[in-house]
Scaffold this motif. Structure first.
Motif, PDB file in Angstrom:
ATOM      1  N   TYR A   1       0.851  -1.192   0.000  1.00  0.00           N
ATOM      2  CA  TYR A   1       0.000   0.000   0.000  1.00  0.00           C
ATOM      3  C   TYR A   1       0.888   1.244   0.000  1.00  0.00           C
TER       4      TYR A   1
ATOM      5  N   SER B   1       1.976   4.599   1.669  1.00  0.00           N
ATOM      6  CA  SER B   1       1.920   5.223   2.991  1.00  0.00           C
ATOM      7  C   SER B   1       1.549   6.703   2.877  1.00  0.00           C
TER       8      SER B   1
ATOM      9  N   PHE C   1       5.013  -0.880   2.416  1.00  0.00           N
ATOM     10  CA  PHE C   1       4.864   0.495   1.918  1.00  0.00           C
ATOM     11  C   PHE C   1       6.154   1.053   1.322  1.00  0.00           C
TER      12      PHE C   1
END
Length: 308
Positions: free
Chosen positions: A123, A125, A187
């Motif tokens: 993902y 950050s 991340f």
């Protein structure tokens, strides 16, 4: 049976490749008509079709090999504002392979599996340094850590992420399960889209390239582009990508200008859907080169018609 084709190609493609592609389409495959176009142009067509009141948009297409940023005004691309960053999904997957191979398990030959790991657990950050601190904590306080079960292609066909409760309290996993434990990799890998220099690639991040692209355009048009940033390509699916890009742009763009980043429901197929709309539009016949045109005029007719 007559068939037409719409085929996409990169911005500023080499003319020798363009010529060969046209030759193959008409002479090898005998298509009745062909349209060579950039994927970003199809995305822009889709966007203007859905938002007829808008005049401009900035297409940010972050795909497998590259990230392209291209401004469009009234459906036409503005060449002076096109930017390319040599960072895409392939680079992120390869980097994740290197990190895992160095820290845990040799996976350099498992591109497909690690690509799936990247799509399942990575993902973008919103606060990189804060997430970095969390990733170093122990036990329950480490909300970033995930355990990923690798496929063995007999009983486990596809890898998956363990539920957090199971990870924290079971203490023991089924025998035979091969586990990857991922923390800051989740991340740190997508962060390369914003900071390629972290791994020695001396290029701008997506947000900097977007601002650089817009600043190359006439000043009175610039606000319209910041207000209509359209994300396409597989990397747009990373959770947090849209919010992070909007925040980074907001920090760089003059305070009085509105900034808005749109993430379509399916960014991977957005340009394909644009191509479908274009094929049914009344302008389509004017844009294509027919086989008769090609046989009569050769490749030069394509250079005149296709604005690549």
């Amino acid at each position: 049976m007559y068939t037409d084709i719409v085929v996409t190609e990169p911005y500023f493609n080499f003319s020798s490749i363009q010529e060969s592609m046209t030759e193959i389409l008409f002479e090898e495959y005998q298509f009745q008509s062909a349209l060579r176009i950039n994927a970003g142009s199809l995305s822009a067509h889709h966007y203007f079709h859905a938002n007829p009141s808008e005049l401009c948009c900035l297409v940010v297409d972050s795909g497998f090999s590259f990230t392209h940023i291209a401004p469009y005004c009234r459906g036409k691309k503005l060449h002076e504002g096109i930017r390319r960053i040599n960072v895409g999904g392939k680079l992120l997957t390869n980097h994740l392979k290197e990190i895992i191979s160095y820290r845990q398990l040799h996976v350099m030959d498992e591109t497909h599996v690690i690509n799936q790991v990247k799509e399942d657990v990575c993902y973008v950050s919103q606060q990189f340094y804060k997430d970095m601190e969390i990733a170093q904590l122990k036990g329950e306080e480490n909300t970033v850590m995930r355990d990923y079960v690798l496929p063995d292609f007999s009983s486990i066909k596809k890898g998956f992420c363990k539920p957090r409760e199971e990870m924290l309290f079971s203490g023991k996993y089924k025998t035979g399960e091969q586990i990857l434990r991922l923390a800051n990799e989740r991340f740190a890998v997508p962060e390369m889209l914003f900071h390629p220099s972290d791994i020695g690639i001396q290029e701008m991040g997506i947000h900097e390239a977007a601002v650089d692209a817009v600043q190359a355009l006439p000043e009175d048009m610039q606000p319209h582009f910041y207000r209509n940033v359209v994300l396409t390509g597989g990397n747009a699916l990373f959770p947090g990508f849209r919010e992070r890009l909007e925040a980074e742009l907001r920090a760089l763009v003059p305070a009085h200008l509105p900034v808005s980043v749109l993430l379509p429901s399916n960014p991977v197929c957005y340009s394909w859907e644009g191509g479908k709309l274009l094929a049914h539009s009344p302008d389509y016949e004017e844009m294509v080169v027919t086989r008769d045109d090609y046989e009569e005029n050769g490749h030069c007719i394509c250079e005149d018609k296709f604005d690549i």
